[in-house]
Each structure stands twice: as structure tokens, then as C-alpha cells.
Design a protein around this motif. Structure first.
Motif, PDB file in Angstrom:
ATOM      1  N   GLY A  57       0.809  -1.223  -0.020  1.00  0.00           N
ATOM      2  CA  GLY A  57       0.041   0.085   0.128  1.00  0.00           C
ATOM      3  C   GLY A  57       0.982   1.260  -0.078  1.00  0.00           C
ATOM      4  N   TYR A  58       0.324   2.346   0.772  1.00  0.00           N
ATOM      5  CA  TYR A  58       0.985   3.545   0.715  1.00  0.00           C
ATOM      6  C   TYR A  58       2.173   3.692   1.332  1.00  0.00           C
ATOM      7  N   GLU A  59       2.579   2.524   2.340  1.00  0.00           N
ATOM      8  CA  GLU A  59       3.846   2.361   3.190  1.00  0.00           C
ATOM      9  C   GLU A  59       4.768   2.002   2.094  1.00  0.00           C
ATOM     10  N   GLU A  60       4.537   1.368   1.281  1.00  0.00           N
ATOM     11  CA  GLU A  60       5.433   0.624   0.300  1.00  0.00           C
ATOM     12  C   GLU A  60       5.738   1.643  -0.772  1.00  0.00           C
ATOM     13  N   TYR A  61       4.681   2.559  -1.308  1.00  0.00           N
ATOM     14  CA  TYR A  61       4.819   3.641  -1.918  1.00  0.00           C
ATOM     15  C   TYR A  61       6.008   4.728  -1.380  1.00  0.00           C
ATOM     16  N   LEU A  62       5.683   5.066  -0.335  1.00  0.00           N
ATOM     17  CA  LEU A  62       6.833   5.856   0.457  1.00  0.00           C
ATOM     18  C   LEU A  62       7.997   5.285   0.644  1.00  0.00           C
ATOM     19  N   TRP A  63       8.255   3.965   0.882  1.00  0.00           N
ATOM     20  CA  TRP A  63       9.619   3.402   0.671  1.00  0.00           C
ATOM     21  C   TRP A  63      10.289   3.521  -0.458  1.00  0.00           C
ATOM     22  N   ILE A  64       9.478   3.413  -1.369  1.00  0.00           N
ATOM     23  CA  ILE A  64      10.243   3.253  -2.816  1.00  0.00           C
ATOM     24  C   ILE A  64      10.634   4.854  -2.897  1.00  0.00           C
ATOM     25  N   LEU A  65       9.555   5.733  -2.703  1.00  0.00           N
ATOM     26  CA  LEU A  65      10.145   7.180  -2.923  1.00  0.00           C
ATOM     27  C   LEU A  65      11.302   7.503  -2.038  1.00  0.00           C
ATOM     28  N   GLN A  66      11.426   6.997  -1.095  1.00  0.00           N
ATOM     29  CA  GLN A  66      12.578   7.458  -0.039  1.00  0.00           C
ATOM     30  C   GLN A  66      13.698   6.665  -0.452  1.00  0.00           C
ATOM     31  N   ASN A  67      13.739   5.346  -1.041  1.00  0.00           N
ATOM     32  CA  ASN A  67      14.677   4.614  -1.638  1.00  0.00           C
ATOM     33  C   ASN A  67      15.289   4.729  -3.203  1.00  0.00           C
ATOM     34  N   SER A  68      14.497   5.715  -3.702  1.00  0.00           N
ATOM     35  CA  SER A  68      14.592   5.578  -5.242  1.00  0.00           C
ATOM     36  C   SER A  68      16.018   6.387  -5.584  1.00  0.00           C
ATOM     37  N   GLY A  69      16.240   7.315  -4.778  1.00  0.00           N
ATOM     38  CA  GLY A  69      17.642   8.153  -5.334  1.00  0.00           C
ATOM     39  C   GLY A  69      18.746   7.514  -4.630  1.00  0.00           C
ATOM     40  N   ASN A  70      18.556   6.210  -3.954  1.00  0.00           N
ATOM     41  CA  ASN A  70      19.774   5.541  -3.728  1.00  0.00           C
ATOM     42  C   ASN A  70      20.772   5.070  -4.811  1.00  0.00           C
ATOM     43  N   PRO A  71      21.942   5.403  -4.721  1.00  0.00           N
ATOM     44  CA  PRO A  71      22.623   4.872  -6.138  1.00  0.00           C
ATOM     45  C   PRO A  71      22.822   3.651  -6.140  1.00  0.00           C
ATOM     46  N   ALA A  72      22.587   2.756  -5.198  1.00  0.00           N
ATOM     47  CA  ALA A  72      22.400   1.266  -5.346  1.00  0.00           C
ATOM     48  C   ALA A  72      21.279   0.887  -6.585  1.00  0.00           C
ATOM     49  N   ASN A  73      20.205   1.916  -6.555  1.00  0.00           N
ATOM     50  CA  ASN A  73      19.106   1.431  -7.163  1.00  0.00           C
ATOM     51  C   ASN A  73      18.945   2.157  -8.416  1.00  0.00           C
ATOM     52  N   LYS A  74      20.036   2.784  -8.983  1.00  0.00           N
ATOM     53  CA  LYS A  74      20.103   3.872 -10.308  1.00  0.00           C
ATOM     54  C   LYS A  74      20.151   2.924 -11.420  1.00  0.00           C
ATOM     55  N   HIS A  75      20.264   1.756 -11.426  1.00  0.00           N
ATOM     56  CA  HIS A  75      20.193   0.883 -12.528  1.00  0.00           C
ATOM     57  C   HIS A  75      18.884   0.458 -12.872  1.00  0.00           C
ATOM     58  N   ILE A  76      18.037   0.451 -11.797  1.00  0.00           N
ATOM     59  CA  ILE A  76      16.537   0.296 -12.009  1.00  0.00           C
ATOM     60  C   ILE A  76      16.025   1.283 -12.916  1.00  0.00           C
ATOM     61  N   ALA A  77      15.987   2.857 -12.449  1.00  0.00           N
ATOM     62  CA  ALA A  77      15.551   3.671 -13.088  1.00  0.00           C
ATOM     63  C   ALA A  77      16.157   3.898 -14.504  1.00  0.00           C
ATOM     64  N   ASP A  78      17.516   3.476 -14.685  1.00  0.00           N
ATOM     65  CA  ASP A  78      18.010   3.517 -15.844  1.00  0.00           C
ATOM     66  C   ASP A  78      17.280   2.551 -17.020  1.00  0.00           C
ATOM     67  N   SER A  79      17.180   1.424 -16.281  1.00  0.00           N
ATOM     68  CA  SER A  79      16.619   0.352 -17.392  1.00  0.00           C
ATOM     69  C   SER A  79      15.152   0.853 -17.814  1.00  0.00           C
ATOM     70  N   LEU A  80      14.541   1.650 -17.007  1.00  0.00           N
ATOM     71  CA  LEU A  80      12.946   2.317 -17.299  1.00  0.00           C
ATOM     72  C   LEU A  80      13.202   3.441 -18.074  1.00  0.00           C
ATOM     73  N   GLN A  81      14.469   4.077 -18.282  1.00  0.00           N
ATOM     74  CA  GLN A  81      14.747   5.233 -18.885  1.00  0.00           C
ATOM     75  C   GLN A  81      13.856   6.464 -18.187  1.00  0.00           C
TER      76      GLN A  81
END
Length: 85
Positions: A57-81
């Protein structure tokens, strides 16, 4: 994951619309009504996220928001362009 990020992106316009719909409700002087509207709003946020596929739910949404800028997750954003800033 890329799948979580896709689902997170699906939630954004819906959550923005929800905020627009409720914006006047929060301006009420009646404290009991304001609390009820806040509870309804929080429930609606959670439902939007669950229906978009975020099981947490919204708790997961917030978790993704808080962790999306983590350099370890950059490859995920890059893969989705997409750019997460």
C-alpha cells in the motif's frame, strides 16, 4: 525492483488527483470532520497503491520514494529510462 518502480509511477497521477479532490475538505473548521477526512484520505491513498499492485500500500509507495535516489538503485531507473530527482 523495476516492477515496483513501474507500479509506483502508476500511483503518482492518481495520488495527485486524490490530493486535488480532498484539498477543500481539509480546510473545514470542524475538527471531527477534518479527522474523518484525513482518515478517508489515508485509506484512499492506500487503496490506490494496492490496486496499482503495491501490496504494501501507501507505506510501500513511501518506501520506494525514499529509496529511489539511492545510488544502488540507479540501474533500475536507468533500465526504465526515467530520472529520479
Amino acid at each position: 525492483t523495476a516492477d515496483q518502480l513501474r507500479k509506483w509511477l502508476t500511483c503518482n497521477p492518481l495520488l495527485d488527483s486524490l490530493s486535488f479532490i480532498y484539498q477543500d475538505s481539509f480546510k473545514t473548521e470542524n475538527a471531527a470532520d477534518r479527522i474523518r477526512y484525513q482518515e478517508d484520505f489515508a485509506e484512499a491513498q492506500d487503496k490506490i497503491c494496492v490496486r496499482a499492485g503495491l501490496a504494501g500500500g501507501y507505506e510501500e509507495y513511501l518506501w520506494i520514494l525514499q529509496n529511489s535516489g539511492n545510488p544502488a538503485n540507479k540501474h533500475i531507473a536507468d533500465s526504465l529510462q526515467i530520472t529520479m530527482e
